[in-house]
Design an enzyme around this catalytic site. Structure first.
Site, PDB file in Angstrom:
ATOM      1  N   GLY A 288      57.908 -45.723  53.891  1.00 27.65           N
ATOM      2  CA  GLY A 288      57.186 -45.506  55.143  1.00 27.65           C
ATOM      3  C   GLY A 288      57.606 -44.187  55.758  1.00 27.65           C
TER       4      GLY A 288
ATOM      5  N   LEU B 292      64.765 -42.741  56.354  1.00 25.78           N
ATOM      6  CA  LEU B 292      64.862 -41.395  55.777  1.00 25.78           C
ATOM      7  C   LEU B 292      65.508 -40.426  56.764  1.00 25.78           C
ATOM      8  CD1 LEU B 292      61.377 -41.278  54.008  1.00 25.78           C
ATOM      9  CD2 LEU B 292      63.616 -41.769  52.988  1.00 25.78           C
TER      10      LEU B 292
ATOM     11  N   GLU C 167      58.496 -48.510  61.621  1.00 28.39           N
ATOM     12  CA  GLU C 167      57.760 -47.258  61.867  1.00 28.39           C
ATOM     13  C   GLU C 167      57.189 -47.217  63.285  1.00 28.39           C
ATOM     14  OE1 GLU C 167      58.339 -45.101  59.766  1.00 28.39           O
ATOM     15  OE2 GLU C 167      58.907 -46.375  58.081  1.00 28.39           O
TER      16      GLU C 167
ATOM     17  N   HIS D  77      59.733 -45.963  65.563  1.00 27.36           N
ATOM     18  CA  HIS D  77      59.858 -44.496  65.548  1.00 27.36           C
ATOM     19  C   HIS D  77      58.884 -43.874  66.558  1.00 27.36           C
ATOM     20  CE1 HIS D  77      62.742 -43.448  62.461  1.00 27.36           C
ATOM     21  NE2 HIS D  77      62.134 -44.149  61.525  1.00 27.36           N
TER      22      HIS D  77
HETATM   23  O1  K1U Z   1      61.073 -44.816  58.337  1.00 25.88           O
HETATM   24  C1  K1U Z   1      61.655 -44.428  57.356  1.00 25.88           C
HETATM   25  O2  K1U Z   1      62.544 -43.614  57.463  1.00 25.88           O
HETATM   26  C2  K1U Z   1      61.305 -44.946  55.979  1.00 25.88           C
HETATM   27  C3  K1U Z   1      62.120 -46.156  55.563  1.00 25.88           C
HETATM   28  C4  K1U Z   1      61.284 -47.392  55.820  1.00 25.88           C
HETATM   29  C5  K1U Z   1      61.948 -48.730  55.754  1.00 25.88           C
HETATM   30  C6  K1U Z   1      62.711 -49.124  54.683  1.00 25.88           C
HETATM   31  C7  K1U Z   1      63.280 -50.396  54.632  1.00 25.88           C
HETATM   32  C8  K1U Z   1      63.062 -51.269  55.663  1.00 25.88           C
HETATM   33  C9  K1U Z   1      62.314 -50.861  56.736  1.00 25.88           C
HETATM   34  C10 K1U Z   1      61.750 -49.611  56.776  1.00 25.88           C
HETATM   35  C11 K1U Z   1      62.469 -45.994  54.089  1.00 25.88           C
HETATM   36  O3  K1U Z   1      61.626 -45.879  53.270  1.00 25.88           O
HETATM   37  S1  K1U Z   1      64.149 -45.965  53.648  1.00 25.88           S
HETATM   38  C12 K1U Z   1      64.115 -45.854  51.873  1.00 25.88           C
HETATM   39  C13 K1U Z   1      63.776 -47.141  51.190  1.00 25.88           C
HETATM   40  O4  K1U Z   1      63.866 -48.197  51.783  1.00 25.88           O
HETATM   41  C14 K1U Z   1      63.323 -47.143  49.783  1.00 25.88           C
HETATM   42  C15 K1U Z   1      63.332 -46.009  49.011  1.00 25.88           C
HETATM   43  C16 K1U Z   1      62.891 -46.044  47.693  1.00 25.88           C
HETATM   44  C17 K1U Z   1      62.446 -47.225  47.144  1.00 25.88           C
HETATM   45  C18 K1U Z   1      62.448 -48.377  47.886  1.00 25.88           C
HETATM   46  C19 K1U Z   1      62.882 -48.340  49.199  1.00 25.88           C
HETATM   47 ZN    ZN Z   2      62.977 -44.740  59.760  1.00 26.29          ZN
END
Ligand code: K1U
Ligand code: ZN
Length: 167
Positions: A46, A92, A134, A137
């Site tokens: 996301g 991220l 999200e 955010h």
């Molecule tokens: O908002 C963001 O920074 C993105 C975040 C979203 C998220 C992840 C997990 C739970 C809630 C919200 C991410 O994508 S962190 C990276 C991640 O979870 C991931 C990366 C590669 C493959 C699978 C997952």
């Molecule tokens: Zn985030």
């Protein structure tokens, strides 16, 4: 398409409240493409416009393993939430930190897609967690702010140390 720089916690700009998108035009569709490329490259599931320093109510999400289920939410509104569950989250903007957070188990969200068409979606599981993360955010809230002050201080110290080491 372009890969956009992602703001890193504790950058103050992550706390700005996003404004409504008034017109879903070509510039919004270009931003959607750039955000999707940025999210897939990171990699993540996301990304909110806030994280790429664009303070408008726009989110992209793809929780599929095959990267072929991109969902775009413009001006998202939570219509209903049900149940509670604890889920591990990452961000991220807070690299390398994963923590369990309490969220609603199921959500109903209404939004516009990249063509400006309204839709309503019932979501559960990882998609529901990601939508809530999200949407936070867009309100200027980063997931670590659900944790204790002690944990937040430790996370900031860990990120500072890591950034000193890689620079
Ligand atoms: O908002 C963001 O920074 C993105 C975040 C979203 C998220 C992840 C997990 C739970 C809630 C919200 C991410 O994508 S962190 C990276 C991640 O979870 C991931 C990366 C590669 C493959 C699978 C997952
Ligand atoms: Zn985030």
């Amino acid at each position: 398409m372009a890969i956009l720089p992602i703001l890193q916690y504790p950058d103050e700009r992550l706390h700005k409240v996003a404004k409504k998108v008034e017109n879903v035009d070509g510039s919004i569709r270009k931003l959607v493409k750039d955000m999707a490329e940025t999210m897939y490259t990171a990699p993540g599931i996301g990304l909110a416009a806030t994280q790429v320093d664009r303070h408008i109510r726009l989110i992209v999400i793809d929780v599929s393993e095959t990267h072929d289920d991109l969902r775009v939410f413009i001006n998202p509104e939570l219509l209903k939430t049900e149940g509670k569950e604890e889920h591990e989250e990452g961000c991220l903007s807070v690299p390398g930190i994963y923590e369990k957070i309490n969220r609603a188990e199921r959500v109903t969200v209404r939004a516009l897609d990249e063509n400006g068409k309204e839709f309503t979606l019932d979501a559960e599981g990882l998609l529901a967690v990601c939508i809530q993360h999200e949407m936070d955010h867009l309100l200027g809230k980063v997931f670590v702010e659900y944790l204790s002050h002690l944990k937040q201080t430790r996370i900031r110290a860990k990120l500072k140390k890591h950034r000193r080491e890689i620079l």
